[in-house]
Design a protein around this motif. Structure first.
Motif, short mmCIF file in Angstrom:
data_model
loop_
_atom_site.label_atom_id
_atom_site.label_comp_id
_atom_site.label_asym_id
_atom_site.label_seq_id
_atom_site.Cartn_x
_atom_site.Cartn_y
_atom_site.Cartn_z
N ASN A 43 23.64 53.92 -48.31
CA ASN A 43 24.90 53.18 -48.46
C ASN A 43 26.06 54.08 -48.87
O ASN A 43 27.12 53.60 -49.24
CB ASN A 43 24.73 52.07 -49.50
N LYS B 153 28.34 52.59 -52.30
CA LYS B 153 28.74 51.20 -52.54
C LYS B 153 27.52 50.35 -52.86
O LYS B 153 26.50 50.41 -52.18
CB LYS B 153 29.46 50.63 -51.32
N GLN C 274 25.33 47.21 -52.74
CA GLN C 274 25.18 46.20 -51.70
C GLN C 274 24.91 44.80 -52.25
O GLN C 274 24.72 43.86 -51.48
CB GLN C 274 24.03 46.62 -50.76
N THR D 277 25.74 41.32 -53.37
CA THR D 277 26.83 40.47 -52.85
C THR D 277 27.94 40.24 -53.86
O THR D 277 29.14 40.29 -53.52
CB THR D 277 26.29 39.12 -52.38
N ARG E 119 29.55 44.86 -55.15
CA ARG E 119 30.25 45.73 -54.20
C ARG E 119 31.03 46.86 -54.87
O ARG E 119 32.04 47.34 -54.35
CB ARG E 119 31.21 44.91 -53.32
#
Length: 202
Positions: A93, A109, A111, A113, A116
């Motif tokens: 990521n 970043k 992940q 939800t 972020r």
């Protein structure tokens, strides 16, 4: 060549293994790590910028190119949890990196939800210099190795280029050489004083 990242040489040839004498077919694609020359491309050494950011959208995958010097324990600790929500991070990521000599800070970043968050994950540990500033260990060790072996900036960056490792700026190398030079000077003075005292006792 795919934008300098790999060279693919399509070639069909027949050679023999030097040890066994068995014919070996060289075909399809021969993939090289990077280009050592050709097509007018020269290895460029960073001389003025100590920090280089590659966060632009068109360079999101730039961190995948080449090799990096990584302290595995530091990287593992940085990936263990997000700085905000505590969820584990994944190297896949990563969206960019900031370069500090041989040290890097990966931008990863989260992940999750509801989070972020853009986490900054270092690839190396730091220490405090005599002037009170923080410095990356790997750059100081590089400078120590340079002084010990008598290497200069050109020699070091040529070696790094051959290994496909991003080059180190002149400013970074000079700063770390000054740091190491002071320490070596103090060690030499202490050694001389110790030897002198032992000789006076004889």
């Amino acid at each position: 060549m795919d934008k300098g990242r790999t060279n693919r040489i399509n070639k069909t040839d027949s050679k023999c293994d030097k040890k066994s004498g068995v014919p070996v077919s060289v075909s399809d694609s021969l993939v090289l790590d990077h280009s050592y020359g050709g097509d007018g491309e020269d290895i460029q050494v960073v001389r003025e910028e100590e920090t280089y950011s590659v966060q632009e959208d068109e360079k999101r995958s730039q961190w995948r190119v080449g090799r990096r010097v990584v302290e595995l324990g530091v990287l593992a600790d940085g990936l263990s949890s997000c700085q905000l929500c505590g969820q584990p991070l994944q190297l896949s990521n990563c969206v960019g990196e900031n370069k500090f000599g041989l040290a890097h800070v990966l931008l990863i970043k989260c992940q999750f939800t509801d989070c972020r968050l853009m986490n900054e994950v270092p690839t190396d540990s730091q220490h405090q210099t005599p002037n009170g500033r923080n410095a990356w260990d790997v750059n100081t060790k590089l400078a120590a190795g340079m002084l010990n072996e008598g290497f200069g900036e050109t020699h070091v960056n040529s070696l790094l280029a051959a290994l496909n490792i991003p080059s180190v700026s002149r400013k970074t190398l000079k700063n770390r050489e000054r740091e190491v030079g002071q320490q070596l000077g103090q060690m030499a003075e202490e050694t001389c004083n110790k030897s002198l005292q032992e000789e006076m006792k004889l």
